[in-house]
Structure formats: C-alpha cells, structure tokens
Design a protein around this motif. Structure first.
Motif, PDB file in Angstrom:
ATOM      1  N   SER A  45      -9.566 -20.366  -2.365  1.00 18.74           N
ATOM      2  CA  SER A  45     -10.810 -19.615  -2.568  1.00 18.74           C
ATOM      3  C   SER A  45     -11.001 -19.290  -4.044  1.00 18.74           C
ATOM      4  O   SER A  45     -10.065 -18.841  -4.710  1.00 18.74           O
ATOM      5  CB  SER A  45     -10.736 -18.321  -1.740  1.00 18.74           C
ATOM      6  OG  SER A  45     -11.745 -17.420  -2.122  1.00 18.74           O
ATOM      7  N   HIS A  62     -13.731 -15.242  -9.165  1.00 18.76           N
ATOM      8  CA  HIS A  62     -12.442 -14.838  -8.594  1.00 18.76           C
ATOM      9  C   HIS A  62     -11.579 -16.058  -8.332  1.00 18.76           C
ATOM     10  O   HIS A  62     -12.082 -17.184  -8.267  1.00 18.76           O
ATOM     11  CB  HIS A  62     -12.637 -14.004  -7.326  1.00 18.76           C
ATOM     12  CG  HIS A  62     -12.917 -14.813  -6.099  1.00 18.76           C
ATOM     13  ND1 HIS A  62     -14.175 -15.224  -5.749  1.00 18.76           N
ATOM     14  CD2 HIS A  62     -12.085 -15.301  -5.141  1.00 18.76           C
ATOM     15  CE1 HIS A  62     -14.116 -15.913  -4.614  1.00 18.76           C
ATOM     16  NE2 HIS A  62     -12.855 -15.984  -4.226  1.00 18.76           N
ATOM     17  N   TYR A  64      -8.108 -17.001  -5.913  1.00 18.29           N
ATOM     18  CA  TYR A  64      -7.167 -16.556  -4.889  1.00 18.29           C
ATOM     19  C   TYR A  64      -6.214 -17.715  -4.627  1.00 18.29           C
ATOM     20  O   TYR A  64      -6.647 -18.822  -4.301  1.00 18.29           O
ATOM     21  CB  TYR A  64      -7.978 -16.197  -3.631  1.00 18.29           C
ATOM     22  CG  TYR A  64      -7.165 -15.647  -2.500  1.00 18.29           C
ATOM     23  CD1 TYR A  64      -6.925 -14.280  -2.374  1.00 18.29           C
ATOM     24  CD2 TYR A  64      -6.637 -16.502  -1.518  1.00 18.29           C
ATOM     25  CE1 TYR A  64      -6.189 -13.773  -1.316  1.00 18.29           C
ATOM     26  CE2 TYR A  64      -5.891 -15.999  -0.462  1.00 18.29           C
ATOM     27  CZ  TYR A  64      -5.673 -14.631  -0.368  1.00 18.29           C
ATOM     28  OH  TYR A  64      -4.937 -14.127   0.669  1.00 18.29           O
ATOM     29  N   ASN A 134      -6.237 -11.262  -5.081  1.00 17.82           N
ATOM     30  CA  ASN A 134      -7.543 -11.727  -5.536  1.00 17.82           C
ATOM     31  C   ASN A 134      -7.730 -11.380  -7.019  1.00 17.82           C
ATOM     32  O   ASN A 134      -8.099 -10.272  -7.365  1.00 17.82           O
ATOM     33  CB  ASN A 134      -8.618 -11.057  -4.656  1.00 17.82           C
ATOM     34  CG  ASN A 134      -9.901 -11.841  -4.620  1.00 17.82           C
ATOM     35  OD1 ASN A 134     -10.069 -12.789  -5.396  1.00 17.82           O
ATOM     36  ND2 ASN A 134     -10.813 -11.453  -3.747  1.00 17.82           N
ATOM     37  N   THR A 136      -9.847 -11.164  -9.995  1.00 22.57           N
ATOM     38  CA  THR A 136     -11.291 -11.248 -10.238  1.00 22.57           C
ATOM     39  C   THR A 136     -11.630 -10.973 -11.701  1.00 22.57           C
ATOM     40  O   THR A 136     -11.050 -10.099 -12.335  1.00 22.57           O
ATOM     41  CB  THR A 136     -12.099 -10.275  -9.331  1.00 22.57           C
ATOM     42  OG1 THR A 136     -11.664  -8.951  -9.591  1.00 22.57           O
ATOM     43  CG2 THR A 136     -11.930 -10.570  -7.863  1.00 22.57           C
TER      44      THR A 136
HETATM   45  C1  LIG Z   1     -12.127 -12.051  -3.749  1.00 22.31           C
HETATM   46  O1  LIG Z   1     -13.074 -11.269  -4.449  1.00 22.31           O
HETATM   47  C2  LIG Z   1     -14.356 -11.870  -4.527  1.00 22.31           C
HETATM   48  C3  LIG Z   1     -15.206 -11.025  -5.446  1.00 22.31           C
HETATM   49  O2  LIG Z   1     -15.071  -9.672  -5.226  1.00 22.31           O
HETATM   50  C4  LIG Z   1     -14.930 -11.993  -3.106  1.00 22.31           C
HETATM   51  O3  LIG Z   1     -16.208 -12.547  -3.151  1.00 22.31           O
HETATM   52  C5  LIG Z   1     -13.994 -12.877  -2.306  1.00 22.31           C
HETATM   53  O4  LIG Z   1     -14.455 -12.991  -0.979  1.00 22.31           O
HETATM   54  C6  LIG Z   1     -12.588 -12.335  -2.309  1.00 22.31           C
HETATM   55  N1  LIG Z   1     -11.729 -13.335  -1.703  1.00 22.31           N
HETATM   56  C7  LIG Z   1     -10.684 -13.027  -0.924  1.00 22.31           C
HETATM   57  C8  LIG Z   1      -9.935 -14.184  -0.356  1.00 22.31           C
HETATM   58  O5  LIG Z   1     -10.360 -11.871  -0.682  1.00 22.31           O
END
Ligand SMILES: *[C@@H]1O[C@H](CO)[C@@H](O)[C@H](O)[C@H]1NC(C)=O
Ligand SMILES: *[C@@H]1O[C@H](CO)[C@@H](O)[C@H](O)[C@H]1NC(C)=O
Length: 194
Positions: A45, A62, A64, A134, A136
């Motif tokens: 991601s 971000h 991940y 995550n 970011t």
């Molecule tokens: C990580 O953070 C981003 C931005 O805040 C968000 O859009 C995304 O869904 C998050 N991804 C995960 C895997 O938590």
C-alpha cells in the motif's frame, strides 16, 4: 569512474550548494509525483499526491511495508530540459538509503532532501524499515531558497530507482517546472516567501 564522480559532485555543488551567494527567487512547481512499487509484497500500500496552493506544490503520501527491509540502494538522477534543447543530466548517482536516513551524507542536496522529506514523515524512519507501520509524508515542499540564482527557466526530471541488492523495489519520479522570478529586489535569504 573517479573523474565521473568528481564531475557529478561538482555539478551537484554547482547546482545546489550555492550557500552564501545570495538568494534565488524561483517558483518550483511539481507536475508529477509518482511512486511505483515493483515489489508488491514489500509494498502492498502506498500513495503519492500533489496539492497546489498559490505557487507552491505540496507533496503528501504514505508507504506501508509488508516486511522489514534493510540495505536499500537508491539510484538517483536529475535532468533538466529547455525548449528546443537536449536534456541535460546534472547528476546520476547511487546512494545508500540507510545512510541518507541517518543524514550522514555531506552533500548539501541530500541534506536538504533529508530536511525536506524526512522531517515531514510522521515517524522518523530508520533502518531496518519496519513492516506494518504507516509512514506518511504530509505536505512537504521543495524550498526554492536552496536553489542557485543561475538556473535557467526549465523543466526538471528527478528519478530514483530503489533496489535491495540487485532486486528492484520501486521507482520514484518527481518532475515539474522551475520559473525564476525576475526583476525582484534581492534580499536576505529568508525574505523569499512564495
Ligand atoms: C496509511 O495512511 C494513509 C494516509 O493517512 C491512508 O490513506 C492509508 O489508508 C493508510 N494505510 C494503511 C495500510 O493503514
Ligand atoms: C506566483 O508567482 C508569480 C511570479 O511567477 C507572482 O507574480 C504571483 O504573485 C505569485 N502568486 C502567489 C499567490 O504567490
């Protein structure tokens, strides 16, 4: 090889290490900010977005990771182009991402890049990069104050290929336009506010 490194370093200094020579006024716009994962098990991601406010382009995103990763190598290149002229490569060099994250490189460009990007990440990243966290980036921007006065109006293309040993992991692409702002009074460095 050595000569090439010295030449690349010289260009790097010429372009980005203009400390003390006065202040450049530029509008640096980012038109493309694309992060392309190649190893999708490592990077399940991610996102990369640009937001334009006034003359400034803010970068957010971000990352991940699905597993931890260490020993990442980055192959970075910067090219500029002007209308009707061939593209000029200002540098093409390889650096160690873990050293970059520790900010141990002496290059002003990498230090600025570290300042501009690493400080805008929610958790200070360090090696090995952790999975299931995550990372970011929030509204980072390229500070036109780091640029010298002599760059022409141009398009720039910054590409980075990330590798784990020889295995490609992801590519990063940032490109846009550099517009010097003419006929303005020169002032102290921190006067420039765009
Ligand atoms: C990580 O953070 C981003 C931005 O805040 C968000 O859009 C995304 O869904 C998050 N991804 C995960 C895997 O938590
Ligand atoms: C954007 O930059 C131009 C010069 O290129 C300047 O004339 C204009 O006032 C700037 N706009 C803002 C909102 O800063």
């Amino acid at each position: 090889m050595k000569l090439l490194r010295i030449w690349a370093y010289f260009l790097l200094i010429l372009v980005f290490d203009w400390a003390g020579s006065g202040c450049a006024e530029y509008v640096v716009s980012v038109d493309r900010f694309v992060f392309t994962p190649i190893d999708r098990e490592l990077i399940p991601s991610q996102s990369a977005t640009i937001e334009h406010v006034g003359n400034r382009s803010y970068l957010s995103g971000h990352l991940y990771l699905g597993r931890s990763v260490d020993n990442v190598i980055a192959l970075a290149s910067l090219e500029i182009s002007r209308p009707n002229l061939p593209r000029v490569r200002l540098f093409n060099s390889k650096f160690d991402v873990c050293s970059f994250l520790k900010n141990t490189y002496k290059s002003k460009f990498l230090q600025q890049f570290h300042y501009r990007f690493v400080n805008f990440i929610n958790v200070q990243p360090s090696c090995p990069l952790k999975p299931h966290l995550n990372y970011t980036l929030e509204r980072s921007y390229i500070d036109e104050r780091i640029l010298p006065e002599l760059l022409p109006e141009c398009s720039y293309f910054f590409n980075v290929e990330f590798r784990e040993k020889t295995k490609p992991l992801a590519n990063l692409h940032i490109s846009g336009q550099l517009h010097p702002v003419l006929n303005k009074k020169r002032g102290p460095k921190n006067r420039v506010k765009i």
